[in-house]
Design an enzyme around this catalytic site. Structure first.
Site, PDB file in Angstrom:
ATOM      1  N   GLY A 201      27.455  33.106  10.980  1.00 14.11           N
ATOM      2  CA  GLY A 201      28.894  33.325  10.856  1.00 14.11           C
ATOM      3  C   GLY A 201      29.560  32.179  10.093  1.00 14.11           C
ATOM      4  CG  MET A 202      33.936  30.546   8.437  1.00 16.66           C
ATOM      5  SD  MET A 202      35.538  31.167   7.969  1.00 16.66           S
ATOM      6  CE  MET A 202      36.297  31.510   9.538  1.00 16.66           C
TER       7      MET A 202
ATOM      8  CE1 TYR B  91      38.263  37.232  18.645  1.00 16.30           C
ATOM      9  CE2 TYR B  91      40.486  36.331  18.649  1.00 16.30           C
ATOM     10  CZ  TYR B  91      39.136  36.162  18.427  1.00 16.30           C
ATOM     11  OH  TYR B  91      38.651  34.949  18.003  1.00 16.30           O
TER      12      TYR B  91
ATOM     13  CB  THR C  74      35.735  37.243  14.659  1.00  9.95           C
ATOM     14  OG1 THR C  74      34.831  37.726  13.662  1.00  9.95           O
ATOM     15  CG2 THR C  74      35.080  36.142  15.459  1.00  9.95           C
TER      16      THR C  74
END
Ligand SMILES: NC(=O)c1ccc[n+]([C@@H]2O[C@H](COP(=O)([O-])OP(=O)(O)OC[C@H]3O[C@@H](n4cnc5c(N)ncnc54)[C@H](OP(=O)(O)O)[C@@H]3O)[C@@H](O)[C@H]2O)c1
Length: 292
Positions: A9-10, A123, A60
């Site tokens: 992921g980031m 979320y 996300t």
């Protein structure tokens, strides 16, 4: 050894690169060790000498989550519960990443770690429940809440702005939501520093910590800074007018927090760190930007 979960992921990619650069031994996994599968986590943990686990895996997609609650909860609540239990059984410390979305954003001063959570969407509520699951399942936990994350890898606001600025004559960006942009590289450095301090002599109590870039802006001001820096670094091929607008002009499935500034007093004093100003970090990030 460190087990980095969500390494593709980031934030996970940023951490992988930094760990490699610092010659810190670690092993990274992503979807191949499914965090929603407790047995898979246990099997992996039992076959590696893990004493730290960093969880960067998450669901996300904030808007998509509204129509996908079961999957989102599995990843953001059950996943952290499973990881925390695996860490506890292994005797490993856990660093879990959370979000400003645990707050509703109606405040008018920076949120502290002690403020009551009050998420408004799927979320945020699944991430808040993930925090509670970590706290319940592992006494050796560090939860780091962050916000407005951007970095080299993956989709994020800075990449989107640069692309739109190169495509359009004019863009409108909301000017009524306040927060603090956070460069994933800065956060990755803090995570490494936290582990090194705990492994060394400095006692950092387990608990929740806030980390974002220093300072506050609106998304519009963030976009203006991206434009100014992008222009001076020749990342933009033509002029583009950046105009302010209201959130009402940009209907989204989830109401974004109007004020999601996190108070970092505790983090700065206990972790003994100086946090870079968000616009200095943005400049450093863009200076290394290769437009690819
Ligand atoms: N991005 C932000 O602005 C922001 C702001 C505040 C807090 N945070 C928090 O910061 C953390 C890192 O965010 P990020 O933006 O780096 O996330 P990201 O880029 O979405 O990375 C999450 C990673 O988890 C992987 N993953 C998905 N399902 C998995 C599973 N079942 N098992 C193992 N791995 C799985 C994803 O794979 P796929 O890509 O294949 O799904 C992806 O590689 C998250 O906890 C997030 O909630 C992010």
């Amino acid at each position: 050894m460190i087990w980095l979960i969500g390494n593709k992921g980031m934030l996970g990619t940023e951490l992988s690169l930094l760990l490699e650069q610092n010659n810190i031994p670690f092993i990274g996994t992503d979807r191949e060790v499914d965090i929603t599968d407790p047995a898979a986590l246990r099997d992996f943990a039992s076959s590696h000498p893990v004493n730290w686990i960093i969880n960067c895996a998450a669901y996300t997609a904030v808007d998509k989550a509204e129509d996908d609650e079961v999957a989102c909860r599995l990843l953001n609540t059950s996943g952290p519960a499973n990881i925390a239990a695996a860490a506890r059984d292994k005797g490993a410390r856990l660093i879990h990443i959370s979000t400003d979305y645990v707050f509703d954003g109606t405040g008018n001063r920076p949120y502290t770690e002690e403020d009551a959570t009050c998420p408004t969407g799927v979320y945020g509520s699944t991430k808040r429940d993930g925090e509670l699951a970590v706290i319940e399942n592992n006494p050796h936990f560090y939860i780091i809440r962050t916000a407005w994350l951007y970095g080299k890898h993956g989709n994020n606001f800075v990449h989107t702005m640069l692309r739109l600025m190169n495509e359009r004559e004019e863009i409108k960006v909301v000017h009524d939501q306040y927060g603090s942009p956070t460069w994933a590289f800065d956060l990755a450095q803090v995570i490494i520093s936290l582990m090194q301090q705990v492994d060394g002599t400095h006692n950092i109590p387990c608990g929740i910590y806030h980390y974002t870039g220093e300072g506050t802006c609106t998304w519009f001001e963030f976009a203006q800074a991206i434009y100014a820096e992008g222009k001076s670094l020749n990342l933009l091929t033509k002029p583009c007018t950046v105009k302010p607008c209201t959130s009402a002009e940009y209907p989204a499935k989830v109401k974004r927090p109007a004020y999601s500034v996190l108070d970092k007093t505790k983090t700065k004093s206990i972790m003994r760190i100086i946090i870079p100003a968000w616009n200095d970090s943005l400049r450093s990030f863009l200076q290394g930007h290769d437009n690819s």
